[in-house]
Design an enzyme around this catalytic site. Sequence first.
Site, PDB file in Angstrom:
ATOM      1  CD  GLU A  81      31.132  37.752  44.909  1.00  0.00           C
ATOM      2  OE1 GLU A  81      31.407  38.962  45.012  1.00  0.00           O
ATOM      3  OE2 GLU A  81      30.436  37.127  45.735  1.00  0.00           O
ATOM      4  NE  ARG A 106      33.389  50.552  40.836  1.00  0.00           N
ATOM      5  CZ  ARG A 106      32.839  49.321  40.784  1.00  0.00           C
ATOM      6  NH1 ARG A 106      31.736  49.096  40.106  1.00  0.00           N
ATOM      7  NH2 ARG A 106      33.388  48.321  41.424  1.00  0.00           N
ATOM      8  CE  LYS A 131      29.292  41.399  40.020  1.00  0.00           C
ATOM      9  NZ  LYS A 131      30.298  40.328  40.090  1.00  0.00           N
TER      10      LYS A 131
HETATM   11  P1  ATP Z   1      29.714  45.439  40.817  1.00  0.00           P
HETATM   12  O1  ATP Z   1      30.188  46.455  41.800  1.00  0.00           O
HETATM   13  O2  ATP Z   1      29.236  45.994  39.532  1.00  0.00           O
HETATM   14  O3  ATP Z   1      28.736  44.491  41.391  1.00  0.00           O
HETATM   15  P2  ATP Z   1      32.031  43.996  41.319  1.00  0.00           P
HETATM   16  O4  ATP Z   1      33.211  44.858  41.416  1.00  0.00           O
HETATM   17  O5  ATP Z   1      31.420  43.510  42.579  1.00  0.00           O
HETATM   18  O6  ATP Z   1      30.971  44.651  40.381  1.00  0.00           O
HETATM   19  P3  ATP Z   1      33.465  41.719  40.472  1.00  0.00           P
HETATM   20  O7  ATP Z   1      32.932  40.452  39.939  1.00  0.00           O
HETATM   21  O8  ATP Z   1      34.091  41.720  41.797  1.00  0.00           O
HETATM   22  O9  ATP Z   1      32.283  42.754  40.422  1.00  0.00           O
HETATM   23  O10 ATP Z   1      34.390  42.418  39.399  1.00  0.00           O
HETATM   24  C1  ATP Z   1      35.400  41.768  38.667  1.00  0.00           C
HETATM   25  C2  ATP Z   1      36.368  42.796  38.217  1.00  0.00           C
HETATM   26  O11 ATP Z   1      35.724  43.785  37.428  1.00  0.00           O
HETATM   27  C3  ATP Z   1      36.996  43.519  39.393  1.00  0.00           C
HETATM   28  O12 ATP Z   1      38.383  43.554  39.190  1.00  0.00           O
HETATM   29  C4  ATP Z   1      36.397  44.884  39.360  1.00  0.00           C
HETATM   30  O13 ATP Z   1      37.308  45.816  39.814  1.00  0.00           O
HETATM   31  C5  ATP Z   1      36.062  45.078  37.884  1.00  0.00           C
HETATM   32  N1  ATP Z   1      34.932  45.974  37.717  1.00  0.00           N
HETATM   33  C6  ATP Z   1      33.696  45.841  38.239  1.00  0.00           C
HETATM   34  N2  ATP Z   1      32.921  46.888  37.914  1.00  0.00           N
HETATM   35  C7  ATP Z   1      33.685  47.718  37.158  1.00  0.00           C
HETATM   36  C8  ATP Z   1      33.465  48.984  36.509  1.00  0.00           C
HETATM   37  N3  ATP Z   1      32.288  49.597  36.579  1.00  0.00           N
HETATM   38  N4  ATP Z   1      34.484  49.526  35.821  1.00  0.00           N
HETATM   39  C9  ATP Z   1      35.658  48.898  35.739  1.00  0.00           C
HETATM   40  N5  ATP Z   1      35.942  47.732  36.317  1.00  0.00           N
HETATM   41  C10 ATP Z   1      34.966  47.133  37.023  1.00  0.00           C
HETATM   42 MG    MG Z   2      32.847  42.712  43.969  1.00  0.00          MG
END
Ligand code: ATP
Ligand code: MG
Length: 583
Positions: free
Chosen positions: A54, A279, A289
């Site tokens: 995102e 994760r 984020k």
């Molecule tokens: P955050 O929780 O850090 O804000 P998010 O999951 O909201 O991250 P996205 O932009 O939705 O961020 O993530 C894109 C991809 O990265 C998703 O498929 C998510 O599962 C993966 N991802 C995000 N954070 C991690 C992590 N700490 N370890 C592994 N994969 C991750």
């Molecule tokens: Mg997300």
Amino acid sequence: MAKDEKRTGDPAEAGESQAGAAGDHRGDFIRDIVEQDNSTGKWGGRVNTRFPPEPNGYLHIGHAKSICLNFGIAKQYAGKCNLRFDDTNPAKEEQEYVDSIIEDVRWLGWDWEDRLYYGSDYFEQMYLWAEELVKKGKAYVCDLSADEVSRTRGSLTSPGKESPHRNRSPEENLDLFRRMRAGEFPDGSRTLRAKIDMASPNLNMRDPVMYRILHQEHHRQGDKWCVYPMYDWAHGLEDSIERITHSICTLEFENHRPLYDWFIDQLGIYHPQQIEFARLNLTYTVMSKRRLLELVQGRHVQGWDDPRMPTISGMRRRGFPPEAIRNFCERIGVNKFNSTVDYALLEFCVRERLNRVAPRAMAVLRPLKVVIENYPSGQIEQLDAVNNPEDPSAGTRKVPFTRELYIERDDFMEDPPKQFFRLAPGREVRLRYAYFVKCVNVVKDAGGQVVELRCTYDPATRGGDAPDGRKVKATLHWVSAAESLPVQVRLYDHLFTKTDPDDVPEGGNYLANLNLNSLEIVSQARTEPSIASAAAGSLFQFERLGYFCLDRDSKPGKPVFNRTVTLKDAWAKVQKKAGTSGA
Ligand code: ATP
Ligand code: MG
């Protein structure tokens, strides 16, 4: 986080036995699924993954794990991996984030070819599918406020309450939904909800909201839309539209899977397989984020690419090579259990890579002047120095030696303890690539501070050992006083003081664990002149000090270096044990 298993970053444990894994992949449960599917022909031998960020922030090292997993699997099985922006929330998304994500994924070394997609490009199709569910009596327009929706949702132990609008006719719903889209209603006044089961043990199935009204411009769609799809409605559809085979996501989406399945089955459209993995969490840092944005906006760091940030852009600026990050992602592997990886493992991967590729140079962080009394003033000797002992093809360079030099202040002690083998009054040491020198006098200022060492050198020891076989116990780095360059050096420590920044007293906030000494600016440092022509981003090993990356803040004649990572320093360990400080 008590249930989390800890994985140590001890290089001895993480290192040599797995070193061979770089480049070839250890199996994992996701690759097992892909191989199984390939052998049964489930997807006709097709493998199509995607990385769906995102665009509401910069990517972090956790994303790197997901990127390496998705692109890595596609590469390994001759498949494809799409880069898709999951840009369904206009409130938090920006073009700056889109651009940074593209740059970061590319920098990590991955290629999506012509498959750069945007979830928002599917808004029309999603809307039509929503109408289809409305017509089938599977979705309804609800007039409850967001608050009321969440209050009537029930809990894990009690069922939710059905909305009073749940039994509107499909005709009425269709009319209202179209008028929602046409902009007739104010923000928050109505939603479209799936009609599933308010008593489901899975809260995600209790008539989740599919659309909300939001009169807000979208970074890509402009003012075309005033109804926006919720993530849970959009996400599975995006995967379906792109005909993803293996939709890999993190564990917290496991209990959203039944909802994605429900949507796709009601519509009877292409059905990807979702697979969840744990994760990445890293010690001494935060990863969400939302928090990273908080650090930026609260000016706790200087931006998303501050070298202390766990962002890809921060790590790039710090000097972490993409190969090291990819190698790290391979080493940590993929599994189903949340765990916390030691930051030291990441640093180990960085050192391992830089040891092979970073040219060596000499720099002095805290200069102490040395005058070689028996060396002619005005003379400059160009001595040969090896660029990289790990890589003979890197060749040699010239380093100027003069009567006045600088050594590291820490490399001299007037009254040294037993374990200190470096320079001291009356003692002889080797200057790297130069000569044996002996301290014959110590000059102090009025306050008793040592300001200069007077030494003699032995011309017979040039570039090597003493012909008479006498030994020295230390080799020091140095620079010429007149021929060296003044540089600024930025030394970094962890952003947080605790391995788990969330380790705070009841009601406390992770920000309380911020390390207020995570950045130290050294402004008196000097380097040998050979680095003068280096470009921003260039990496060096400054002998005995660590790996350093030339920062983009550098100005002509005013280089700025970030310390990427220290070298393993046996002396620092001894000092720590002895409880002394200073090195
Ligand atoms: P955050 O929780 O850090 O804000 P998010 O999951 O909201 O991250 P996205 O932009 O939705 O961020 O993530 C894109 C991809 O990265 C998703 O498929 C998510 O599962 C993966 N991802 C995000 N954070 C991690 C992590 N700490 N370890 C592994 N994969 C991750
Ligand atoms: Mg997300």
